[in-house]
Design an enzyme around this catalytic site. Structure first.
Site, PDB file in Angstrom:
ATOM      1  CB  SER A 195     112.771  99.360  28.318  1.00  0.00           C
ATOM      2  OG  SER A 195     113.958  99.373  29.059  1.00  0.00           O
TER       3      SER A 195
ATOM      4  CB  SER B  84     115.553  96.444  28.833  1.00  0.00           C
ATOM      5  OG  SER B  84     114.165  96.611  29.038  1.00  0.00           O
TER       6      SER B  84
ATOM      7  CE  LYS C 155     111.922  93.882  27.802  1.00  0.00           C
ATOM      8  NZ  LYS C 155     111.781  95.247  28.363  1.00  0.00           N
TER       9      LYS C 155
HETATM   10  N1  GLN Z   1     117.555 102.129  30.901  1.00  0.00           N
HETATM   11  C1  GLN Z   1     116.682 102.188  32.035  1.00  0.00           C
HETATM   12  C2  GLN Z   1     117.183 101.259  33.112  1.00  0.00           C
HETATM   13  O1  GLN Z   1     118.194 100.695  32.922  1.00  0.00           O
HETATM   14  C3  GLN Z   1     115.270 101.836  31.648  1.00  0.00           C
HETATM   15  C4  GLN Z   1     115.034 100.377  31.503  1.00  0.00           C
HETATM   16  C5  GLN Z   1     113.597 100.035  31.298  1.00  0.00           C
HETATM   17  O2  GLN Z   1     112.779 100.855  30.932  1.00  0.00           O
HETATM   18  N2  GLN Z   1     113.291  98.777  31.585  1.00  0.00           N
HETATM   19  O3  GLN Z   1     116.607 101.089  34.124  1.00  0.00           O
END
Ligand code: GLN
Length: 492
Positions: A178, A154, A79
Site C-alpha cells: 500500500s 490503500s 494517511k
Molecule cells: N492490496 C493489498 C490488500 O488489499 C495490500 C493493502 C495494504 O498494503 N494495506 O490487502
C-alpha cells in the site's frame, strides 16, 4: 512566491532556515492549493487549516529562536489510518466515522516533535484493504495523472496529494504493497521499511504481523528526510526493534551503484498479466542502473506462485481478529434501535463495514476456525517461512532484488475488478511484507497512456539506507521523478 510547491524538502528546509519564506506562507500556499484543486483530486478526508496555521506560527517562532529541527515548518499529510489527537481518524470506514482518538500515533507524535505541520488526513481504502482507494466510505480519490483513474491503494490519498502538489510529502502504510503500489501509480518514490523499523503504535491495525508505515514523496531524498523523523524503537510497540537508526539523508550517496549486484527473479518477469509497457520501462531502468555500474544477475524465487494465496489467508486472519473490536459499543458507528445485544453487534458491523472488509472478516474467521486452523492458517504460516527463506537464499548472491511494483499502471475508476483480479495485482508486493523486508518504489517512466510506471527494489533486512541511496543516485542520473501531472502545474 507562487512556486513554493515546486521545491524539494531540502530546498524547503533551506528556504525556511534562511527566512526566504515563513512556515505560515508555505502552509497557506499549500492550504490554498488544497482549496482550489482538491475538489478534483479528492485526496483529503479532513483538512485542518486552523491547526496547521497554529503549528506554522509555532514553527516560525522556533525558527526565529534558533531551536528548529531540520524540518521545522514543513507541511505534510497523514494517511487517515494514523491516530491524531483531536482530529477525526476514520481509516476510510463508516464504522469509524467521527472517531476522534484521545492520543497521537507515535509517527504523528514524532512528526509534531520535529516541527512538521499537519495539513490534514488523506483518503485510503477502508481499513487499508484494497488497491484502488475506492473502498473508502467517503468515495474515490483521483489519480492526478488522469483524473478518471485510481491513484492506487490503500495509501491512495497520500499518493494523490503528493502527486498533485497538495502536500510536499506524506505518510503511508504498507501491509501488502500500500505504499509501493500507489507510489507506482502516481509517479512517486515510496519506501516500505523493514518490519519493526517504524512504530505501529496508534496505527489502526489491519494485519499486525505485516503492517508497516513509511514515507511517500517525490524523490528518495525527500523520503530520507521523513524516514529520519519516523524511524526508531518505540516502547509502546513491542514489535518495533531496538536498533540504531541510520541518518538516511547523510547516507544518500553512501551505496555505490558500481559493482552493485541486482537480482532479477526469472519468475517475476514471466507473470501472466504483466503489462508490456510496464515490463519495458522496468527493463529500461535496469539497463540504466547497469550503465551506472550495476551487474544484473538472474535469480530464482521459486515460491512466487504462493505469494497471493498465502497473503490472502494470513492478512484476513489477522484482520478478522483485529476488527473484532468494532462492535458498536466502544467505537464509532452504532446501528439504530437495536433489539438486543446480538442485534446491536450484528447490525452495527454489517451496516458499518463495507463489502471488501466483510469479505475478509469472513475469510479470516473461516481460516482461523477450529476445524480449518491447521489446514489453512498453520499451513499458510509454514509457506510464509519458505517465502522468507527463498529471499534469504537469494540475498546470499545479490545485494538487492528488482521487480515491477505492480503488473499494470493505474486502473480506471469503477473498473470493478473481481476480488481475484484485484488480489493478483498485488503479486509483486505481498512477499516483501510476508518476509518483513524493506522495499522501495521509484518512478521510471510512462506507459502508452502517459500513466506512471514504477520500479521496485527489495533489500535485505535494515537496508533502507541502501535502497534510498540507490534510488537517489538513479534519480540524479534521470529525470522521471521531476515530471509533474498537469494538475500539479496549476497555480492556486
Ligand atoms: N492490496 C493489498 C490488500 O488489499 C495490500 C493493502 C495494504 O498494503 N494495506 O490487502
Amino acid at each position: 512566491m507562487t512556486d513554493l510547491h515546486r521545491l524539494s524538502i531540502r530546498e524547503l528546509a533551506e528556504g525556511l532556515s534562511q527566512a526566504k519564506f515563513s512556515s505560515r506562507e508555505l502552509t497557506e500556499h499549500y492550504l490554498q492549493r488544497i482549496v482550489k484543486l482538491d475538489s478534483q483530486v479528492k485526496s483529503y478526508v479532513t483538512v485542518t487549516p486552523e491547526q496547521a496555521l497554529a503549528e506554522a506560527d509555532a514553527a516560525d517562532a522556533a525558527l526565529k529562536a534558533g531551536n528548529a529541527t531540520a524540518l521545522t515548518g514543513i507541511p505534510l499529510a497523514h494517511k487517515d489510518i494514523f491516530c491524531t489527537k483531536g482530529i477525526k481518524t476514520t481509516a476510510g470506514s463508516k464504522i469509524l466515522d467521527n472517531f476522534i482518538s484521545p492520543y497521537d500515533a507515535t509517527v504523528v507524535e514524532k512528526t509534531k516533535a520535529a516541527g512538521l505541520v499537519t495539513l490534514g488526513k488523506v483518503n485510503m481504502d477502508e481499513f487499508a484493504m484494497g488497491s484502488t482507494s475506492e473502498s473508502s466510505y467517503v468515495g474515490a480519490t483521483s489519480n492526478p495523472w488522469a483524473l478518471d483513474h485510481v491513484p492506487g491503494g490503500s495509501s491512495g490519498g497520500s499518493a494523490a496529494a503528493v502527486a498533485a502538489d497538495l502536500a510536499p510529502f506524506a505518510t503511508g502504510t504498507d501491509t501488502g504493497g500500500s505504499i509501493r503500489q500507489p507510489a507506482s501509480f502516481c509517479g512517486l518514490t515510496g519506501l516500505k521499511p523493514t518490519y519493526g523499523r517504524v512504530s505501529r503504535f496508534g496505527i489502526i491495525a489491519y494485519a499486525s504481523s505485516l503492517d508497516q508505515a513509511g514515507p511517500m514523496a517525490r524523490s528518495a531524498e525527500d523520503c530520507a528526510y521523513l524516514m529520519n523523523v519516523i524511524a526508531g524503537h518505540d516502547a509502546k510497540d513491542s514489535t518495533s526493534v531496538k536498533k540504531e537508526v541510520d541518518d538516511y539523508v547523510a547516507n544518500l550517496s553512501n551505496t555505490s551503484v558500481k559493482g552493485l549486484r541486482i537480482g532479477i527473479p526469472k519468475q517475476y518477469f514471466n507473470v501472466a498479466g504483466l503489462d508490456a509497457d510496464v515490463k519495458a520501462r522496468v527493463e529500461e531502468s535496469l539497463k540504466k542502473l547497469e550503465e551506472m555500474g550495476a551487474t544484473l544477475v538472474e535469480i530464482d524465487l521459486n515460491m512466487t506462485e504462493a505469494y497471493v494465496p498465502t497473503y490472502y489467508l494470513i492478512a484476513p486472519a489477522e484482520a478478522s481478529s483485529n476488527l473484532s473490536r468494532y462492535d458498536g459499543v466502544r467505537y464509532g458507528y452504532r446501528c439504530k434501535n437495536p433489539a438486543d445485544l446480538m442485534d446491536l453487534y450484528k447490525r452495527s458491523r454489517s451496516e458499518g463495514f463495507g463489502p471488501e472488509v466483510q469479505r475478509r472478516i469472513l475469510i479470516g474467521t473461516y481460516a482461523l476456525s477450529a476445524g480449518y486452523y491447521d489446514a489453512y492458517y498453520v499451513k499458510a504460516q509454514k509457506v510464509r517461512r519458505l517465502i522468507q527463506q527463498d529471499f534469504l537464499k537469494a540475498f546470499e548472491n545479490v545485494d538487492v532484488i528488482a521487480a515491477p511494483s505492480a503488473p499494470t499502471t493505474a486502473y480506471k475508476i469503477g473498473a470493478n475488478l473481481s476480488p481475484t483480479e484485484m488480489y493478483l495485482g498485488d503479486i509483486y508486493t505481498l512477499a516483501v511484507n510476508l518476509a518483513g523486508l524493506p522495499a522501495i518504489n521509484a518512478p521510471v517512466g510512462f506507459d502508452k497512456d502517459s500513466l506512471p510506471v514504477g520500479l521496485q527494489l527489495i533489500g535485505n533486512y535494515w537496508s533502507e539506507s541502501q535502497l534510498l541511496s540507490i534510488v537517489h543516485q538513479y534519480q540524479q542520473n534521470t529525470d522521471w521523478h521531476t515530471k509533474r501531472a498537469a494538475i500539479a502545474e496549476e497555480n492556486a
